[in-house]
Design a protein around this motif. Structure first.
Motif, mmCIF file in Angstrom:
data_model
loop_
_atom_site.group_PDB
_atom_site.id
_atom_site.type_symbol
_atom_site.label_atom_id
_atom_site.label_comp_id
_atom_site.label_asym_id
_atom_site.label_seq_id
_atom_site.Cartn_x
_atom_site.Cartn_y
_atom_site.Cartn_z
ATOM 1 N N ILE A 14 12.307 0.218 -0.644
ATOM 2 C CA ILE A 14 12.428 0.164 0.816
ATOM 3 C C ILE A 14 13.763 0.739 1.272
ATOM 4 C CG2 ILE A 14 12.669 -1.411 2.787
ATOM 5 C CD1 ILE A 14 10.595 -3.246 1.333
ATOM 6 N N LYS B 147 9.625 -7.535 8.619
ATOM 7 C CA LYS B 147 8.343 -6.963 8.218
ATOM 8 C C LYS B 147 8.005 -5.737 9.092
ATOM 9 C CE LYS B 147 4.606 -9.285 9.239
ATOM 10 N NZ LYS B 147 3.511 -8.662 9.943
ATOM 11 N N VAL C 71 9.766 -2.672 8.024
ATOM 12 C CA VAL C 71 9.197 -2.089 6.805
ATOM 13 C C VAL C 71 7.883 -1.370 7.138
ATOM 14 C CG1 VAL C 71 8.398 -2.542 4.453
ATOM 15 C CG2 VAL C 71 10.310 -3.852 5.372
ATOM 16 N N PHE D 35 7.308 2.500 6.162
ATOM 17 C CA PHE D 35 6.212 2.946 5.296
ATOM 18 C C PHE D 35 5.370 4.011 6.018
ATOM 19 C CE2 PHE D 35 5.580 -0.612 1.881
ATOM 20 C CZ PHE D 35 6.880 -0.397 1.463
ATOM 21 N N MET E 74 0.843 -3.941 2.457
ATOM 22 C CA MET E 74 2.041 -3.107 2.319
ATOM 23 C C MET E 74 2.478 -3.048 0.855
ATOM 24 S SD MET E 74 3.745 -4.712 5.704
ATOM 25 C CE MET E 74 5.351 -3.993 5.727
ATOM 26 N N VAL E 75 2.434 -4.190 0.192
ATOM 27 C CA VAL E 75 2.791 -4.238 -1.228
ATOM 28 C C VAL E 75 1.847 -3.337 -2.015
ATOM 29 C CG1 VAL E 75 2.861 -5.717 -3.286
ATOM 30 C CG2 VAL E 75 3.838 -6.536 -1.139
#
Lengths: 242, 481
Positions: free
Chosen positions: B141, B161, B164, B168, B187-188
């Motif tokens: 990240i 969050k 991120v 992404f 997301m992971v």
């Protein structure tokens, strides 16, 4: 640094660092006696404090192992004999809607189980490839104190099987469960004994639950880069003992 | 915010306190990590004893560091590994580059390593046309965001969050991921899928080490994601970048630290993956790297030995000190402007970078002592912070106004009756000013405090007055039990 300027010949990094350490400690290299004492500390490799929860009766440790492994998000299934392992794996795949193809560790004991009893199950033995979804491996031992599996790399256990597939199934025998980490080291020193010392495997993996991360806003998510699920098929190989 | 400049701590702190995203991200830390650690410590009755033993072991190793490093080197070589002794970050960079060039490396995958941050390895590799790919999700990240880590174990802990999600989308859109994900699980997953092929394609894998074992010549990494294991298993070469003080004598000694680390760091019983690596793959191994290199960095550590900051070398990098620090919790890691942040960073950075350039960091503490209380190896962080303050004062780095202020305070402090009088007047004055709301929103000469938060108004008496009164009550037999 001070030493860099002292002579025309550039000292090696090793000499510079060891020299600087000794200068800071205000002493020359250790005497033979002092070295002997430290060698002795290593040769004896005494356990430091082992927590009470890592000690005690074996049956209680097997219970604790299961409890701690579940707390670390493993799933555990107890089976009565090793003959039940292929069936347990097939059931696990079905329950998770997984394809019936698994990669087995190239291990004689594991490979020798009756996989043909599961007619729908396709097995192959070897290291993990990028598309492998499910692996089945043995383990060297398991530690009750934190629900930790211990696996050694080697020709019968490629390390990639522990990390690349999404689902990792471990076939473990209750006789392999110990209380504390130190007992694993004692077993390792014994089975890999060489001369006065022992050989370390290239990799010792201590695995406690599936892969996880909390790197996005401290929210815990499973399946970061390693397996999303870790399933332990625990074979009771001590029934009738004790 | 300007990164990596400890000279502007105050400006950074002001900006950080006004940053709502940062404050909400940091609030999570206090709500999660602090109680989690306490619960884990409470579950292990022997924790304090283990901590004492850990401290003794580290002190023992530091007193014999030359012996244990030579022992580590001997056993690492015996297992087929290579050890590179590097006095400076530049030496370490060059050593890594040479190894990468030996296989014409185009990409290297990286597990999380603070030493790699300390030697600014990513920038260096990029300059030499080698692409470093961070694989720890937090590191990934901040690599996308082009930021340094803000916490030693949770490098992206300052990001919400939503931030991120945006990041992404911005970087993954060109890879065909055009939907903005807001569910952390998705997301992971996205990051997992994007990084997967990279592990298999990389020529070299670089990890750090939590410990080195002298007895076996091994390195240990402790992770939760499994990225470090994929990083070190799949490429042709595994490079471990680490520093001198990580060495411990035996497997059993390492075990004592492993019992302390995860509990202190995240409140876990044990991290998901603890991996001990020894040399390259063996002749009959089916996988694993063909070469194993250990980069041993000094960078000033050898001179910390025997000095008044030697205790800092016991640090096992758990991050508990920053998780519990009221200053760190308020301003976050970037404010420090250094690789190592929070209380441990404020002690270590002056040793690595010089106290003149980092003089604000030891001052960014109320010396409340929580860091020392939670440190698993009992580093006296408040004492070490005070020592750096003294060094900085002696070195003449403190500006005139601050010196004058300190002299002014010292004048009163040396005259207790005058101090007492002054304190009484001040307390009563402040109480009057804050009589409406019980707090002060603005105060002359105290803008540094009131800009970021209100000052609670005193209740009417000084500490000394209340103490005296309490003592009188006790003497009269009015128990306070």
């Amino acid at each position: 640094m001070k030493d860099a300027k002292t002579g025309p010949v550039k000292k090696s990094g090793r000499e510079t660092i060891l020299g600087a350490i000794r200068q800071s400690l205000g002493r020359p290299a250790l005497s033979a006696d002092a070295r002997h004492e430290l060698d002795d500390h290593i040769a004896k490799h005494r356990a430091n404090l082992v927590p009470a929860r890592g000690k005690g009766e074996h049956a209680a440790q097997v219970e604790r192992f299961q409890e701690m492994a579940r707390a670390a998000a493993c799933t555990v299934e107890l089976v009565a004999s090793e003959a039940a392992v292929p069936g347990a794996v097939a059931d696990y795949l079905r329950a998770n809607n997984l394809p019936t193809r698994v990669t087995l560790a190239p291990d004689d004991w594991l490979g020798g189980l009756d996989w043909n009893s599961q007619s729908l199950l396709e097995t192959r033995q070897g290291a993990a490839g990028i598309n492998d979804l499910v692996s089945v491996t043995p383990a060297f031992a398991a530690v009750a104190e934190t629900g930790t599996l211990v696996a050694f790399s080697g020709k019968t256990h490629p390390t990639t099987l522990n990390f690349v597939p999404d689902y990792h199934v471990v076939a473990l025998r209750t006789s392999q469960v110990v209380g504390a980490y130190e007992e694993v080291w004692a077993r390792l020193r014994k089975v890999n004994k060489q001369g006065r010392g022992f050989t370390m495997p290239r990799t010792v993996n201590m695995i406690t639950g599936p892969s996880r991360t909390a790197d996005i806003a401290l929210t815990l998510e499973l399946g970061a880069h390693g397996p999303r699920s870790l399933h332990i098929v625990l074979i009771d190989d001590q029934a009738g003992q004790d | 915010m300007e990164f990596m400049n400890p000279g502007i701590f105050k400006e950074n702190a002001r900006a950080a306190l006004a940053d709502q995203d940062l404050r909400s991200a940091m609030a999570m830390l206090n709500a999660g990590m602090v109680p989690n650690r306490q619960a884990a410590v409470d579950r292990l009755p022997e924790f304090a004893q283990l901590s004492r033993r850990g401290r003794e072991l580290k002190d023992h190793v530091l007193g014999n560091l030359d012996f244990y490093l030579e022992c580590f080197e001997r056993n690492c070589k015996a297992a087929g590994g290579h050890v590179h002794w590097c006095t400076t970050p530049e030496d370490a960079q060059e050593a890594v580059l040479k190894i990468c060039r030996s296989v014409n490396a185009k990409t290297v995958t990286k597990g999380k390593s603070m030493i790699a941050e300390e030697i600014h390895l990513n920038e260096f590799l990029e300059k030499h046309n080698i692409e470093p790919v961070e694989t720890d999700l937090g590191e990934y990240i901040i690599q996308l965001a082009k930021e340094p880590p803000s916490h030693i174990i949770g490098p992206a802990i300052h990001k919400t969050k939503d931030q991120v999600s945006d990041l992404f989308l911005e970087h993954h859109a060109k890879l065909g991921r055009t939907e903005r994900q807001t569910d952390p699980q998705k997301m992971v997953n996205e990051a997992r899928e994007i990084l997967r092929q990279k592990y298999f394609d990389a020529d070299v894998g670089i990890t750090g080490a939590n410990y080195l074992i002298a007895e076996t010549g091994s390195s240990i990494i402790v992770t939760n994601e499994g990225n470090g294991d994929l990083t070190q298993t799949l490429p042709k070469i595994h490079i471990v970048v680490t520093s001198l003080e990580k060495v411990v004598p035996t497997l059993e000694d390492a075990t004592t630290f492993l019992r302390l680390l995860a509990r202190s760091a995240t409140g876990q019983e044990f991290s998901a993956y603890t991996t001990i690596s020894t040399g390259p793959r063996r002749p009959d191994d089916v996988d694993g790297p063909g070469e194993y290199h250990v980069i041993l960095l000094d960078n000033g550590r050898s001179t910390m030995l025997g000095s008044e900051v030697q205790d800092m070398l016991r640090c096992i990098r758990c991050g508990a000190c920053m998780n519990h620090c009221p200053v760190y919790q308020s301003v976050g890691g970037h404010t420090y402007g250094t690789v190592y942040v929070g209380p441990m960073g404020a002690v270590l950075s002056p040793a690595l970078l010089g106290v003149s350039d980092t003089r604000h960091l030891p001052c960014a503490s109320t010396l409340c002592g929580r860091c020392e209380e939670v440190c698993p190896v009992a580093i006296p962080l408040p004492r070490l912070l005070r020592q750096w303050r003294e060094r900085s004062f002696e070195a003449g780095d403190v500006p005139a106004l601050e010196r004058w202020g300190l002299s002014f305070w010292a004048f009163f402090a040396r005259r207790p009756w005058l101090y007492d009088l002054g304190a009484r007047l001040a307390v009563r004055g402040l109480r009057y000013l804050g009589r409406r709301q019980g707090r002060l929103r603005k105060l002359w000469f105290a803008g540094g405090w009131t800009d970021g938060r209100d000052l609670p108004a005193p209740e009417g008496q000084t500490f000394q007055e209340r103490w005296r009164r309490q003592q009188r009550v006790l003497r009269r037999g009015g128990g306070m039990r």
